[in-house]
Write a protein that holds these residues in place. Sequence first.
Motif, mmCIF file in Angstrom:
data_model
loop_
_atom_site.group_PDB
_atom_site.id
_atom_site.type_symbol
_atom_site.label_atom_id
_atom_site.label_comp_id
_atom_site.label_asym_id
_atom_site.label_seq_id
_atom_site.Cartn_x
_atom_site.Cartn_y
_atom_site.Cartn_z
ATOM 1 N N THR A 137 0.802 -1.181 -0.156
ATOM 2 C CA THR A 137 0.010 0.215 -0.033
ATOM 3 C C THR A 137 0.690 1.294 -0.057
ATOM 4 O OG1 THR A 137 -0.401 -0.270 2.383
ATOM 5 C CG2 THR A 137 -2.014 -0.993 1.065
ATOM 6 N N GLN B 167 -1.163 3.963 7.054
ATOM 7 C CA GLN B 167 -1.210 2.614 7.293
ATOM 8 C C GLN B 167 -0.704 1.594 6.053
ATOM 9 O OE1 GLN B 167 -5.137 0.108 7.397
ATOM 10 N NE2 GLN B 167 -4.640 0.371 9.497
ATOM 11 N N THR C 191 0.522 -2.100 4.246
ATOM 12 C CA THR C 191 0.329 -3.665 4.491
ATOM 13 C C THR C 191 1.569 -4.255 3.698
ATOM 14 O OG1 THR C 191 -2.206 -3.513 4.041
ATOM 15 C CG2 THR C 191 -0.924 -5.425 3.512
ATOM 16 N N GLU D 168 0.966 -11.480 5.305
ATOM 17 C CA GLU D 168 0.753 -10.085 5.273
ATOM 18 C C GLU D 168 0.448 -9.500 6.889
ATOM 19 O OE1 GLU D 168 -2.519 -8.905 2.624
ATOM 20 O OE2 GLU D 168 -1.398 -9.696 0.954
ATOM 21 N N VAL E 258 -0.492 -5.561 8.611
ATOM 22 C CA VAL E 258 -0.915 -4.294 8.480
ATOM 23 C C VAL E 258 -0.292 -3.557 9.523
ATOM 24 C CG1 VAL E 258 -2.859 -2.969 8.555
ATOM 25 C CG2 VAL E 258 -3.125 -5.120 7.390
#
Length: 389
Positions: free
Chosen positions: A272, A278, A280, A326, A328
């Motif tokens: 991202t 934020q 990822t 993954e 976050v």
Amino acid sequence: MGKTALRVLGQTPLNAEPPCLVELTKHTITPLHLAYARNHSVIKDLASEFDNYTVKLDGDMEGIEEKVLKVKDMIASFPKKEVVAALICAGNRRAQMQERTGKEVRGIKWSEGTIANARWGGVLLRDILISIGIPEQGDAQKGFHVCFASNVAPCQDDTFYGGSVPLEEVMAKDGAAMLAYEMNDAPLTPDHGFPLRVVVPGYFGMRWVKWVDRITISRNESPNFYQQHDYKMLPECVSSPEEAIKENWWGRIPAMQRLNCNSVVAHVKCLTLACPDQKTLKVTGYAYSHAPISRVEISADNGETWHDVRITYQEGNWSWSLWEGELVVDIDVDALEWAGHGLGNGRPKTEITVISRAFDQSGSAQDTDCRWNMRGVGFCGVGIRSVEV
């Protein structure tokens, strides 16, 4: 071997590893050009000697028959078996041990690429040993060792290369220790032991003796230097070879045998890019142990919270495990902007570090303490890699 694909750390003898973990972990089965090279002697090309190449089988166990087998006769006489197993150097991650402890280690500064997951074809050692009279009953095998030797070329620290493993391990009905003559469905190449090498799944690579020409059943471990005076995890108080000899540490510490539980982060990628507060992250890596991997976890907050990843490849009991997951991660944009106030180049970058740990089906867990040993062997601190976002 495709030497240009490897990072060479020593020419004579040849020692080299793949330089890129991203490329290495693209493949479930390691292609030959990415299989690391670990040698204590020059590489011998024995193609011209294949027709007459023999393995001597002997020992001091009562009732066994001494034999000398031609390799070509062995291949014709015994059923072929195949196993997928990871070949791993005991010095894998040695450079990371030195970097993270700040203490010098003795040996080639391997990174994290001395691992090759291959499909091995050959004859089960169990079948061969039964044929010379080794009893199948476990009680009769206790206290004995299978000593492997290669007398093809003198080594750096001994006149031959040798190593041993417990007889019980080799004779286990569910085991797959073998004399291999194929790697990835093709004959072994000279640098990987043609015409014959030992394969002991679940054990470190120094016991997988290349160019093996003698197998001895003994009440004692191999007397070879690489069994008795190397490949041992000496305590932190031992800081030099002289000290290890003077205080008999080599005789007090057991030889390394089974693989420990370990994981490595191969790559971290930010998915991202547009969102400032934020991110990822996609994280990939590998893991291994002497038993199948059951779980791998990753963390981006130094282990305060852990998240399971998905194991994408694992074959049988002794392959490596490839994994991906993954995370976050929240970014404190205000703090970054304050830190970068006046720089005039937009928001400053920040670095996120991801760590990993593994668990196996036998109940073992990755021992993530970063303990130092003089030879830099068996390092299994958390897998670790950073990305700038």
